[in-house]
Design an enzyme around this catalytic site. Structure first.
Site, short mmCIF file in Angstrom:
data_model
loop_
_atom_site.label_atom_id
_atom_site.label_comp_id
_atom_site.label_asym_id
_atom_site.label_seq_id
_atom_site.Cartn_x
_atom_site.Cartn_y
_atom_site.Cartn_z
N GLY A 8 0.83 -1.23 0.00
CA GLY A 8 0.00 0.00 0.00
C GLY A 8 0.85 1.26 0.00
O GLY A 8 0.54 2.26 0.64
N GLY A 11 -0.11 5.22 -0.56
CA GLY A 11 -1.10 5.87 0.29
C GLY A 11 -0.48 6.99 1.11
O GLY A 11 0.70 7.36 0.93
N GLN A 12 -1.26 7.51 2.04
CA GLN A 12 -0.84 8.67 2.83
C GLN A 12 0.42 8.35 3.66
O GLN A 12 1.36 9.14 3.70
CB GLN A 12 -1.98 9.11 3.76
CG GLN A 12 -1.70 10.41 4.50
CD GLN A 12 -2.62 10.64 5.69
OE1 GLN A 12 -3.34 9.74 6.12
NE2 GLN A 12 -2.60 11.85 6.24
N ASP A 34 2.28 -1.82 -4.39
CA ASP A 34 0.93 -1.27 -4.30
C ASP A 34 0.09 -1.97 -5.37
O ASP A 34 0.64 -2.51 -6.34
CB ASP A 34 0.94 0.25 -4.54
CG ASP A 34 -0.27 0.95 -3.92
OD1 ASP A 34 -0.08 1.77 -3.01
OD2 ASP A 34 -1.41 0.65 -4.34
N ILE A 35 -1.23 -1.93 -5.19
CA ILE A 35 -2.11 -2.46 -6.23
C ILE A 35 -2.21 -1.44 -7.37
O ILE A 35 -2.54 -1.77 -8.49
CB ILE A 35 -3.51 -2.81 -5.65
CG1 ILE A 35 -4.30 -3.67 -6.62
CG2 ILE A 35 -4.27 -1.55 -5.25
CD1 ILE A 35 -5.55 -4.27 -6.02
N ARG A 36 -1.91 -0.16 -7.03
CA ARG A 36 -1.90 0.90 -8.05
C ARG A 36 -0.52 1.01 -8.67
O ARG A 36 0.46 0.63 -8.05
CB ARG A 36 -2.25 2.25 -7.42
CG ARG A 36 -3.64 2.31 -6.84
CD ARG A 36 -3.83 3.52 -5.97
NE ARG A 36 -3.18 3.37 -4.67
CZ ARG A 36 -3.26 4.26 -3.68
NH1 ARG A 36 -3.92 5.36 -3.84
NH2 ARG A 36 -2.66 4.03 -2.53
N ASP A 54 -1.25 -7.16 -5.20
CA ASP A 54 -2.60 -7.12 -4.65
C ASP A 54 -2.56 -8.01 -3.40
O ASP A 54 -2.38 -9.22 -3.50
CB ASP A 54 -3.56 -7.68 -5.71
CG ASP A 54 -4.98 -7.83 -5.17
OD1 ASP A 54 -5.20 -7.64 -3.96
OD2 ASP A 54 -5.87 -8.17 -5.99
N TYR A 143 -14.26 -0.91 9.83
CA TYR A 143 -12.83 -0.58 9.94
C TYR A 143 -12.31 -1.01 11.32
O TYR A 143 -11.28 -1.67 11.43
CB TYR A 143 -12.68 0.93 9.75
CG TYR A 143 -11.27 1.47 9.87
CD1 TYR A 143 -10.30 1.17 8.90
CD2 TYR A 143 -10.91 2.30 10.92
CE1 TYR A 143 -9.04 1.71 9.00
CE2 TYR A 143 -9.64 2.84 11.02
CZ TYR A 143 -8.70 2.53 10.05
OH TYR A 143 -7.43 3.06 10.14
N LYS A 147 -9.51 -3.72 12.50
CA LYS A 147 -8.30 -3.33 13.26
C LYS A 147 -8.19 -4.14 14.55
O LYS A 147 -7.11 -4.63 14.90
CB LYS A 147 -8.29 -1.83 13.54
CG LYS A 147 -8.07 -0.97 12.30
CD LYS A 147 -6.74 -1.28 11.63
CE LYS A 147 -6.48 -0.44 10.39
NZ LYS A 147 -5.26 -0.82 9.66
C1 AKB Z 1 -9.41 7.13 9.70
O1 AKB Z 1 -9.90 8.24 9.97
O2 AKB Z 1 -10.06 6.18 9.25
C2 AKB Z 1 -7.94 6.92 10.01
C3 AKB Z 1 -7.74 6.38 11.39
C4 AKB Z 1 -7.86 7.27 12.55
O3 AKB Z 1 -7.47 5.24 11.54
N1 AKB Z 1 -7.23 8.14 9.82
#
Ligand code: AKB
Length: 326
Positions: A8, A11-12, A34-36, A54, A143, A147
């Site tokens: 990845g 990404g940021q 990256d996948i991109r 990927d 999400y 995590k």
């Molecule tokens: C999000 O906002 O999804 C992320 C995080 C805090 O994990 N920046």
């Protein structure tokens, strides 16, 4: 000398972690994946060290690890919180499937792994202030589910297969190189672009929504320091609470206004992202990270704002910035 694979990578986080890793260990030892494909004006030096991977395809990870004799993986590929709520099935597949594949590849080739967890691994039943290192984790977003489950899966691989997996519960990350995409804390980056361009920002979180944040140079340093720390001193390994500041949109706007007089913030609350933010901690207790491996942030709100405005100012108001979409 160890060889590092970063997933990845565009990404940021990757956009700043990769240059930091290249500087520390030598560009030839950092494999960017990256996948991109690499963006045309990539801030990341890729040259010969790019692999199209990927993470939902185990074979592709195995192949990259084997071909480059990898012994450390920074696994950054994941969907962020808001986009994961829009596409929960895809989020499970990328965030959990990808992590499982990375851990499997690491098990087979005895690699060390870095896994970025998040404040999203906590939920509404977690104490929201000074959130302890060990506490209730019942996230209510997809999400957060990936995590919290990811932390458990990493613990399992460490206990069952003796894998060296380390991780951080990262707060919202503020950065000027690459923009985040689809997160709940993205406002803290967007506000700088809009302040510099238009002296105006419409925020999707309410003015007093307090969350942990960190400037990217602190975050990349934390990742590298954790991975270099003496394993015997680490009580938790995966995943340490880390933070640098606990701020709300009104605080950030006030700080920006000190440098851009007349800057105006108003609010149009997005109910999805607001409810995600309201389920997260307001401030983390990161004393375990400080005690076990010497974590300490260098940027507070004032220092981060000065640096962001200086670095982003050139990018946003220069010729390229004026052509780019808002
Ligand atoms: C999000 O906002 O999804 C992320 C995080 C805090 O994990 N920046």
């Amino acid at each position: 000398m160890s060889n590092i694979l970063v997933t990845g990578a565009f990404g940021q986080i990757g956009s700043e972690l990769i240059p930091a890793l290249q500087q520390r260990y030598g560009a030839e030892h950092v494999i960017v994946s990256d996948i991109r494909m690499a963006p045309l004006q990539s801030p990341v030096m890729v040259e010969r060290n790019f692999e199209h991977v990927d993470c939902t395809e185990l074979q592709q990870i195995l192949e990259a690890v084997r071909r480059h004799d990898i012994d450390t993986i920074y696994h950054l590929a994941a969907l962020l919180s808001a986009v994961a709520e829009e596409m929960p099935h895809l989020a499970w597949s990328i965030n959990m499937g990808g992590l499982y594949n990375v851990l499997e590849a690491a098990r087979q080739y005895r690699c060390r792994v870095f896994f970025p967890s998040s404040i999203g691994a906590f939920g509404p039943s977690t104490p929201r202030d000074h959130t302890p290192q060990v506490t209730i984790q019942r996230p209510t977003t997809m999400y957060g589910v990936t995590k919290a489950s990811g932390e458990l899966l990493c613990d399992y691989y460490a206990a069952r297969f003796g894998l060296d997996v380390r991780g951080l519960r990262l707060p919202g990350l503020i950065s000027y190189v690459a923009r985040p995409g689809g997160g709940t804390t993205d406002y803290a980056v967007e506000i700088f672009y809009q302040a510099l361009r238009y002296k105006h920002y419409r925020c999707f979180l309410g003015p007093a929504t307090r969350l942990d944040m960190m400037y990217m140079p602190d975050a990349t340093r934390a990742m590298i320091e954790l991975m270099e720390a003496d394993g015997a001193a680490l009580k938790y390994r995966n995943a340490y609470n880390v933070t640098a500041m606990s701020i709300a949109p009104e605080d950030l706007a006030g700080e920006i206004r000190k440098h851009i007089p007349g800057f105006v913030i108003d609010y149009q609350i997005d109910p999805v992202r607001q409810s995600i933010a309201d389920s997260w901690p307001r401030s983390l207790d990161d004393s375990a990270a400080r005690a076990d491996w010497g974590w300490a942030p260098r940027f507070d709100l004032a220092g981060m704002t000065v640096d962001m405005l200086a670095r982003l100012g050139e990018k946003v108001t220069g010729p390229e910035g004026r052509r780019a979409p808002a």
